[in-house]
Design an enzyme around this catalytic site. Structure first.
Site, PDB file in Angstrom:
ATOM      1  N   ASN A 567       0.833  -1.198   0.000  1.00  0.00           N
ATOM      2  CA  ASN A 567       0.000   0.000   0.000  1.00  0.00           C
ATOM      3  C   ASN A 567       0.872   1.255   0.000  1.00  0.00           C
ATOM      4  O   ASN A 567       2.074   1.188  -0.252  1.00  0.00           O
ATOM      5  CB  ASN A 567      -0.905  -0.005   1.230  1.00  0.00           C
ATOM      6  CG  ASN A 567      -0.108   0.079   2.515  1.00  0.00           C
ATOM      7  OD1 ASN A 567       0.933  -0.566   2.663  1.00  0.00           O
ATOM      8  ND2 ASN A 567      -0.580   0.882   3.466  1.00  0.00           N
ATOM      9  N   CYS A 569       1.980   2.935   2.443  1.00  0.00           N
ATOM     10  CA  CYS A 569       2.973   3.004   3.527  1.00  0.00           C
ATOM     11  C   CYS A 569       3.746   1.709   3.695  1.00  0.00           C
ATOM     12  O   CYS A 569       4.444   1.538   4.698  1.00  0.00           O
ATOM     13  CB  CYS A 569       2.278   3.399   4.827  1.00  0.00           C
ATOM     14  SG  CYS A 569       1.379   4.954   4.715  1.00  0.00           S
ATOM     15  N   GLU A 571       3.142  -1.370   4.548  1.00  0.00           N
ATOM     16  CA  GLU A 571       2.953  -2.366   5.600  1.00  0.00           C
ATOM     17  C   GLU A 571       1.850  -3.366   5.286  1.00  0.00           C
ATOM     18  O   GLU A 571       1.774  -4.422   5.919  1.00  0.00           O
ATOM     19  CB  GLU A 571       2.663  -1.694   6.951  1.00  0.00           C
ATOM     20  CG  GLU A 571       1.221  -1.295   7.213  1.00  0.00           C
ATOM     21  CD  GLU A 571       0.826   0.018   6.552  1.00  0.00           C
ATOM     22  OE1 GLU A 571      -0.227   0.572   6.903  1.00  0.00           O
ATOM     23  OE2 GLU A 571       1.591   0.490   5.686  1.00  0.00           O
TER      24      GLU A 571
END
Length: 945
Positions: A567, A569, A571
């Protein structure tokens, strides 16, 4: 001399009857008045009395009274010699006489007396213009009392008078209530760097203003009459039901919020929990999270938390019980839901999910559907990750027209512009991350998308990018071998395989290229391409380094699809397809709040996680899904991402240095406990509500837990992963629960950045080390001085905290190493991000990854980057089995402002001061600041939190 007491009038009567008494004095307003020597005596007497602490000003020892008489006569003689007298010049002479006589402490009292009088004159001259247009005198006593009440809560009541004086000095002759309030907050914020507790005082005053607007229906000057605790509680009881009903009527809250017994829920509110919030947290909530109507915020912190709790309990059977449970968890800051949930819970568009992961199909319909979906998902505050590896490369044949493809770059330009145009409902910038596998023929152009030079038509300055790297590429770099780039339309199954299967197919395609059966390909040096990746990462901050194979091999959902990307970020690791846009629902445990007496409180942590997992699972059923593909994926697999924040706070509370084996062990043990309780909680929900639909055939169903999958990566890779498989808890309990009950959620654990929600909770972000012990944080709510409260308290305990120490902290940019007075053990525990070797962050992350079924947003820090260091750092992360990394951070060109300190006092230059020019200007070494300090989200890297 006898200690016989004389009255004050008697003392003054002994002063000489100087001819100065016949003179006139020009007042500050220009008026002339008779010179009155007694006034001088009175002023000196008050200064002496203040210093002596005498109980009565009219009774002084005889020798003291004589001294007062003597000083008064000296001033009188000076006045007698002046042609003209002015009030200020007479007062200056009083100071000179006292100093000459050696009465330095009395002189100081006299100076304070002068300032006090000036303060009163200024206050009497300042007027407040109310909203009605009426002018009224500045209520100085009420202002000081208001400040004193807030200061008293934090042991700073003696500072109220000085703060009030600072405020009055800063005011023009006419102010509005808003200007008065802003000046008050500024005076408090200016004190935070020396005394961090003033951030809570400022927060209290900010809440007082909101109280007056909402709980009292007052505006403006009403902030000077704060509510008592009992009045606040009564105000909440009255206002909360009104707020919910009015918000429903306006269409802000969903009508189902009226199904609750609002009066009963209002009784659950605990106003005192507002004191847990620092100023940055309150201001962030006020600016970005509270619902508003006609420009006025209609929520307060406890109303906000209650609205979230109600919004997440709508589907529960025992609504009141669950609302209280959820509210208590949120309002005590033990757990915080992600930003989309905080924005939208209970509203008419409850888009509560954080992240959306899509794969783009290789045709115009698929491409522009992905762009349209991005816009729709971004509108409702989703962070986006797009997989672009399917799209044929530059020069590939277009099947329908027979023409040549322009590759991925022109489409990514459109994606970037669309992200800017759709700014998450006006609350924050939209943001998208594009992923591309390393064998794609357009990879080299992809690496350069964020460069500031070159053809602007082939640059995407607002698009995040990430490399999706197969293990085979890393092996080729180690072997200093060649690497072949392909167009995906000629190697269609490479993108959908991983591990050994990928390696075999890749070798087959390389052979086909050698035999002429594949026309569009290019051979490059793997080392040169790796070097270019790292160079561009350092230069532009992108593309991020993420790894395809461990992300897939360790995926519990390998039976239903391939993980094509992460995604925004890095994670979230979920499979997606044309029919399914992967969705994740995030929240974070405040680890620092679960340390009791220097030990991780497992009982409290278990209670928190059980409730948090229930809240996250509720998100899936209550969620507003902007696209059918998102609904398909989320309802079928039900993934959640429980993470953590405040890891550094926990280390401080346990007196552990981040750069230590103890920190690595704590990372292991704390993540094990979180994983253990989270999986048990999801299994309990499966017993109550049923297993997720695609459970059968999953790794969970086959008996694999995250720790078991390290061996699978090692086997597929053929390279040892040097991470201990040890455990502290009895995992047979978890295995038995999953065998018997299954799981409610396909994925349970992911560590997100938590930038904004950490600000609200007042703790360190996610798993981050302390950035600096003193710095200025800039985000969408403004600039905020951040000082390490843990450090200040420790230095106070050692008797080392002072303005001098603060100046040294400023000079050395928040680093302790050059400050001689601070003990070595303290320096070790308060190392900042750029003082910690990256290997410690990677070692901690590798231990956490043992227990996590998805990934971590892992930022890496380098004070003095080099190609060798970057290579070693990212290879270590890969060899220890990490799935992803996030930002590479290097030292910025901007530092703490040093204009208020004497930079010549400390002897050596900080590392960022490379040299000085002939003019004396500081020359910044910008080679230490090539990568951005923060991402392009307005100082908020947490696009999906």
């Amino acid at each position: 001399m006898s200690e016989t007491l004389l009255s004050f009038p008697q003392a003054l009567a002994t002063s000489s009857d100087s001819s100065a008494g016949l003179k006139q004095v020009r007042k500050r307003d220009g008026r002339l008045a008779r010179f009155d020597l007694a006034r001088i005596g009175t002023a000196i007497t008050k200064a002496v009395t203040a210093e002596l602490g005498a109980a009565a000003a009219h009774e002084l020892p005889a020798h003291v009274a004589q001294s007062i008489t003597d000083y008064t006569e000296r001033v009188a003689r000076w006045c007698d010699l002046q042609e003209q007298l002015a009030v200020e010049s007479i007062q200056d002479e009083v100071e000179r006489v006292l100093m000459t006589a050696g009465e330095h402490r009395v002189a100081r009292r006299y100076v304070l007396y002068r300032e006090s009088q000036a303060h009163k004159r200024k206050a009497s001259a300042t007027q407040v213009r109310l909203a009605s247009g009426e002018l009224t005198a500045l209520p100085i006593n009420a202002l000081e009392h208001w400040i004193a009440q807030a200061c008293e809560l934090h042991g700073q009541a003696p500072q109220a008078a000085a703060i009030t004086a600072d405020i009055v000095r800063s005011l023009p002759t006419e102010v509005t209530p808003t200007q008065l309030f802003d000046a008050t907050i500024l005076a408090l914020r200016s004190r935070v760097e020396l005394e961090p507790v003033f951030t809570y005082v400022a927060a209290k005053l900010l809440l007082d203003r909101s109280d007056s607007q909402l709980l009292q229906n007052h505006h403006g000057a009403a902030i000077l009459t704060p509510l008592s605790p009992s009045e606040r509680r009564a105000g909440y009881q009255r206002y909360f039901p009104e707020y919910v009903r009015a918000a429903v009527a306006r269409g802000q809250l969903h009508e189902s919020m009226l199904d609750y017994n609002l009066e009963a829920i209002a009784a659950f509110i605990v106003p005192e929990r507002d004191s847990l919030l620092a100023y940055l947290g309150v201001q962030t909530l006020y600016d970005r999270y509270f619902l508003a109507h006609e420009g006025l915020r209609v929520e307060l912190p406890q109303i906000f938390w209650m609205r979230i709790a109600m919004g997440l309990a709508l589907g529960e059977q025992n609504k009141l019980e669950r609302v209280k449970e959820f509210y208590d968890l949120l309002s005590q800051l033990h757990f915080t839901s992600a930003t989309p949930t905080l924005f939208n819970a209970g509203t008419c568009h409850p888009q509560l999910s954080s992240c959306y992961l899509s794969t783009v199909e290789d045709d115009l319909v698929g491409i522009f559907k992905a762009i349209q979906d991005n816009a729709i998902l971004s509108k409702w505050a989703g962070g986006l990750g797009n997989d672009w590896t399917n799209i044929r490369a530059l020069g590939a044949t277009i099947r329908g027209t027979g023409g040549k493809s322009q590759g991925i770059v022109p489409f990514l330009k459109v994606v970037s512009d669309a992200a800017v145009a759709v700014n998450q409902g006006g609350k924050r910038k939209g943001a998208v991350c594009a992923y591309l596998e390393t064998w794609h023929l357009d990879i080299e152009e992809f690496l350069e998308l964020r460069r500031t030079t070159g053809d602007e038509r082939r640059r995407t300055h607002d698009l995040h990018t990430a490399n999706w790297i197969p293990d085979l590429f890393m092996k080729r770099v180690l072997a200093r071998d060649t690497w072949t780039l392909f167009s995906p339309n000629e190697v269609p199954d490479l993108h959908h395989t991983y591990g050994r299967a990928f390696e075999q197919k890749y070798l087959d395609y390389e052979q086909a290229a050698d035999e002429g059966r594949i026309k569009l390909f290019r051979r490059v040096s793997a080392v040169d391409l790796w070097r270019k990746m790292l160079t561009l990462l350092f230069e532009t901050g992108h593309p991020w380094v993420t790894w395809k194979d461990p992300s897939n091999i360790r995926s519990p959902q390998d039976h239903v699809g391939v993980v094509h990307n992460s995604n925004l970020c890095t994670e979230i690791l979920l499979n997606n397809s044309a029919e399914e846009t992967a969705v994740c629902n995030l929240g974070s445990v405040n680890l620092g709040a679960h340390i009791t007496d220097g030990v991780l409180d497992l009982a409290m942590l278990e209670r928190t996680i059980r409730t948090a997992v229930r809240m996250l699972d509720n998100v899936i059923d209550l969620n507003f899904y902007p696209t059918p593909e998102a609904a398909n994926a989320n309802l079928r697999h039900r993934p959640i991402g429980l993470g953590l924040m405040g890891f550094q706070d926990a280390l401080y509370a346990m007196q552990i240095s981040y750069a230590s084996d103890r920190a690595v062990q704590f990372a292991d043990e704390s993540m094990e406990a979180i994983s253990y309780f989270a999986l048990l909680a999801s299994s309990e929900l499966a017993r109550e509500r049923g297993k997720y639909a695609s459970f059968a055939g999953s790794k969970w169903d086959r008996g694999y837990l995250p720790i078991d999958t390290i061996d699978l990566v090692e086997q597929e890779r053929g390279i040892k992963i040097d991470v201990p498989r040890t455990a502290q808890l009895n995992w047979e309990v978890v295995r038995r629960a999953i065998r018997e009950q299954g799981l409610r959620n396909s994925n349970v654990l992911a560590i997100a950045p938590t930038a904004t929600i950490s600000n609200i909770a007042g703790v360190s972000q996610s798993i981050e080390p302390t950035y600096r012990n003193l710095y200025v944080k800039s985000n969408l709510s403004g600039e905020f001085t951040q000082v390490n409260e843990w450090l200040v308290e420790e230095l106070k305990g050692l008797g080392l905290w002072s303005e001098e120490m603060l100046d040294q902290l400023k000079y050395y940019d928040g680093e302790l190493a050059p400050i001689a007075e601070i003990p070595a053990e303290v320096k070790e525990r308060y190392r900042t991000a750029f003082e910690i070797e990256p290997r410690w962050l990677i070692e901690c992350a590798a231990r956490r990854q043992k227990w996590i079924d998805m990934g971590q947003s892992l930022n890496l820090y380098l004070a003095a980057p080099s190609g060798r260091k970057l290579d070693e750092m990212y290879f270590l992360a890969w060899k220890l089995g990490l799935k992803t990394t996030y930002y590479l951070r290097t030292l910025a060109a901007t530092q703490v402002e040093k204009s208020t300190i004497d930079v010549n006092r400390f002897g050596i230059q900080p590392r960022w001061m490379k040299n000085k020019s002939a003019s004396g200007d500081i020359q910044i070494d910008r080679t230490l600041a090539s990568a951005p300090e923060v991402c392009n989200l307005g100082g908020d890297c947490e696009a999906c939190q």
